[in-house]
Design an enzyme around this catalytic site. Structure first.
Site, PDB file in Angstrom:
ATOM      1  N   HIS A 255     -50.134  82.143   9.346  1.00 51.57           N
ATOM      2  CA  HIS A 255     -51.113  82.208   8.239  1.00 51.57           C
ATOM      3  C   HIS A 255     -50.699  83.230   7.182  1.00 51.57           C
ATOM      4  CE1 HIS A 255     -54.222  80.832  11.436  1.00 51.57           C
ATOM      5  NE2 HIS A 255     -53.492  79.838  10.994  1.00 51.57           N
TER       6      HIS A 255
ATOM      7  N   CYS B 274     -53.845  80.214  19.381  1.00 45.83           N
ATOM      8  CA  CYS B 274     -53.161  79.426  18.336  1.00 45.83           C
ATOM      9  C   CYS B 274     -52.167  80.268  17.547  1.00 45.83           C
ATOM     10  CB  CYS B 274     -54.176  78.812  17.389  1.00 45.83           C
ATOM     11  SG  CYS B 274     -55.290  77.670  18.190  1.00 45.83           S
ATOM     12  N   PHE B 275     -52.015  81.533  17.892  1.00 41.15           N
ATOM     13  CA  PHE B 275     -50.954  82.387  17.349  1.00 41.15           C
ATOM     14  C   PHE B 275     -50.964  82.478  15.819  1.00 41.15           C
ATOM     15  CE2 PHE B 275     -49.508  79.817  20.989  1.00 41.15           C
ATOM     16  CZ  PHE B 275     -49.732  80.780  21.968  1.00 41.15           C
ATOM     17  N   CYS B 276     -52.160  82.460  15.241  1.00 43.91           N
ATOM     18  CA  CYS B 276     -52.288  82.559  13.768  1.00 43.91           C
ATOM     19  C   CYS B 276     -51.443  81.504  13.055  1.00 43.91           C
ATOM     20  CB  CYS B 276     -51.929  83.953  13.272  1.00 43.91           C
ATOM     21  SG  CYS B 276     -53.025  85.211  13.869  1.00 43.91           S
ATOM     22  N   ALA B 277     -51.368  80.343  13.672  1.00 44.70           N
ATOM     23  CA  ALA B 277     -50.650  79.226  13.042  1.00 44.70           C
ATOM     24  C   ALA B 277     -51.440  77.959  13.380  1.00 44.70           C
ATOM     25  CB  ALA B 277     -49.215  79.154  13.558  1.00 44.70           C
TER      26      ALA B 277
END
Ligand SMILES: Cc1ncc(COP(=O)(O)O)c(C=O)c1O
Length: 485
Positions: free
Chosen positions: A136, A377-380
């Site tokens: 993100h 979601c690993f900032c993605a």
């Protein structure tokens, strides 16, 4: 087992003869939920690495000298100013920047990319070309600048280059900037940055590389690769003291309105006017994080001394070992962007476990095996939902639940990631923990925390450590970001 003993290491054993730089906390013992102690296995490097011992030593040696920078005439101020500027030079050298590039100290890659998006001159008709698999931090700042074209996650490096080439040739939406990750934080693939830069330049576009993941694991040479702008984070490169850097041509930033207005960024102020200072001060308003910058500079030097080729070879060998063992465990689904071919990948292994929520897997690895991984979601979000095949309808339902503050049943995966401190034993512990989980399920009972979506052992006897001068770390002391995924 030593890394040198892994199959296939004979040919290159000499490059492994040197030792990896030591990491703070390498011998840490952590409690399991049943009260037993285990040597901690940290496999969460892609989120934040432990500090390098050499970095901690440099910081400790510097701290007595710490003082104000730039304006002070006291000797410690002069020492601090020189240390701050020496750190800037170390970062500049580490990434192979041009003499005409400027290093701006920021907090992290997120700030670096926001600052770049704020500064970079783009014509109103120009678009930013990027991919749907970005973090993100390399997605949201560009949206503020106007139109962004997100290429679908490509099937291969060649497909990526083809898609970029086609987009660059599009005359309706001329591309001003190609903004891509150096390596995926979700699945670890290393992007063909040099080729992307060549393509961008052939079409008069610039290229910005989000090197948050790349910088700690692969050598970067901005000149040789043709990278125009680059962002990195100290806490991901063994220097978790709150500094990161934006490296970009001074000419791109020299006229930019500072993102932060205030002292330090100005040369003269009247009641109705301001004259902004030259770079780098112009973009570093306020008192800078000198200790963080010193730590980042020290990490850059320590990694260079260790040799990035050596670091990369160590990590590739470990990844080869993990890849070889991982497929033998039934019920695990590995998430990959480029499943075939010899494309370079970082030490990142992201997966789901059949029939088991990702948060439960991560909780059980911690509470029952003393292993730290990341889940979610690993900032993605766009990338992970694509990898998991989340439909637009499901995506809408997730959005609605989150809007109501419900974190249950958020899709996601588990990510094990590693770096210079990792050993074969660490990976064996992960594999053994996963085998046990897959074969027998979690040993303990867990309850889901609806506020965060995390799973917590129903009966957890782990005691948190105490730190002098801090109030006790109660388990219910949760930060505002605990519900993030
Ligand atoms: C590829 C990538 N870009 C950017 C970031 C943001 O880094 P930071 O949180 O240090 O700002 C991350 C963090 O995980 C990342 O993995």
């Amino acid at each position: 087992m030593l890394i040198e003993d892994l199959p296939g290491t004979e040919r290159t054993s000499r490059i492994h003869a040197g030792r990896m730089p030591a990491l703070a906390g390498a011998d840490l013992e952590v409690p399991l939920a049943n009260g037993q102690m285990r040597r901690y296995v940290n496999l969460d490097f892609a989120a934040s690495t432990p500090a390098m011992e050499a970095v901690v030593e440099t910081v400790s040696a510097f701290v007595p000298w710490y003082s104000s920078v730039h304006r002070g005439t006291g000797w410690t101020s002069q020492v601090s100013t020189r240390a701050f500027e020496a750190a800037r030079r170390a970062v500049h050298t580490f990434v192979g920047a041009r003499p005409t590039d400027e290093v701006i100290f920021v907090r992290n890659s997120t700030e670096a990319l926001n600052l770049l998006a704020h500064c970079i001159p783009l014509r109103p008709d120009q678009v930013v070309l990027s991919t749907a698999l970005e973090h993100h931090a390399n997605m949201l700042p560009w949206r503020r600048r106007g139109r962004v074209v997100h290429l679908d996650p490509p099937e291969s490096p060649e497909a990526l280059l083809d898609a970029v080439r086609r987009a660059l040739q599009d005359r309706v939406w001329p591309v001003g900037l190609v903004a891509v990750t150096g390596a995926s934080n979700v699945t670890g693939e290393v992007f063909p940055v040099r080729e992307l830069a060549t393509l961008a330049h052939e079409h008069d576009a610039l290229i910005a590389v989000d090197a948050a993941q790349l910088a700690p694991h692969r050598a970067i040479d901005m000149v040789a690769a043709g990278i125009d702008c680059l962002a990195l984070s100290g806490h991901k490169m063994y220097a978790p003291f709150g500094a990161g850097a934006l490296v970009a041509p001074a000419a791109l930033m020299a006229q930019a309105e500072p993102l932060l207005a205030g002292g330090g960024a100005v040369s003269y102020v009247t009641l109705d006017d301001v004259q902004w200072a030259a770079l780098p001060d112009r973009l570093e308003a306020g008192s800078p994080n000198v200790v963080g910058a010193v730590a980042l500079g020290a990490a850059a030097t320590a990694l260079s001394r260790a040799g990035m080729a050596h670091v990369a070879a160590h990590e590739k060998r470990l990844l080869g070992y993990l890849d070889g063992q991982f497929g033998d465990i039934p019920g695990l689904r590995r998430l990959r962007l480029w499943s075939s071919g010899g494309a370079d990948r970082l030490g990142v292994c992201t997966f789901t476990v059949e029939g088991m929520h990702h948060a439960l897997v991560a909780a059980a690895l911690s509470a029952e095996h003393g292993i730290g991984v990341r889940h979610g979601c690993f900032c993605a979000h766009p990338y992970i939902t694509w990898l998991l095949g989340v439909s637009p309808e499901q995506s809408g339902a997730i959005r609605e639940r989150l809007r109501r503050g419900e974190h249950r049943d958020i899709p996601g995966a588990v990510r094990a990631s590693f770096g210079i401190g990792t050993t074969v034993e660490h990976l064996d512990r992960l594999l053994a923990g996963l085998r046990t989980l897959v074969e027998r399920g979690p040993h303990l009972e867990y309850r889901e925390d609806p506020a965060t979506g995390d799973y917590l052992p129903a009966d957890d006897s782990r005691e948190l450590p105490r730190f002098d001068l801090l109030p006790p770390l109660d388990a219910d002391l949760r930060g505002p970001g605990c519900g993030q995924f």
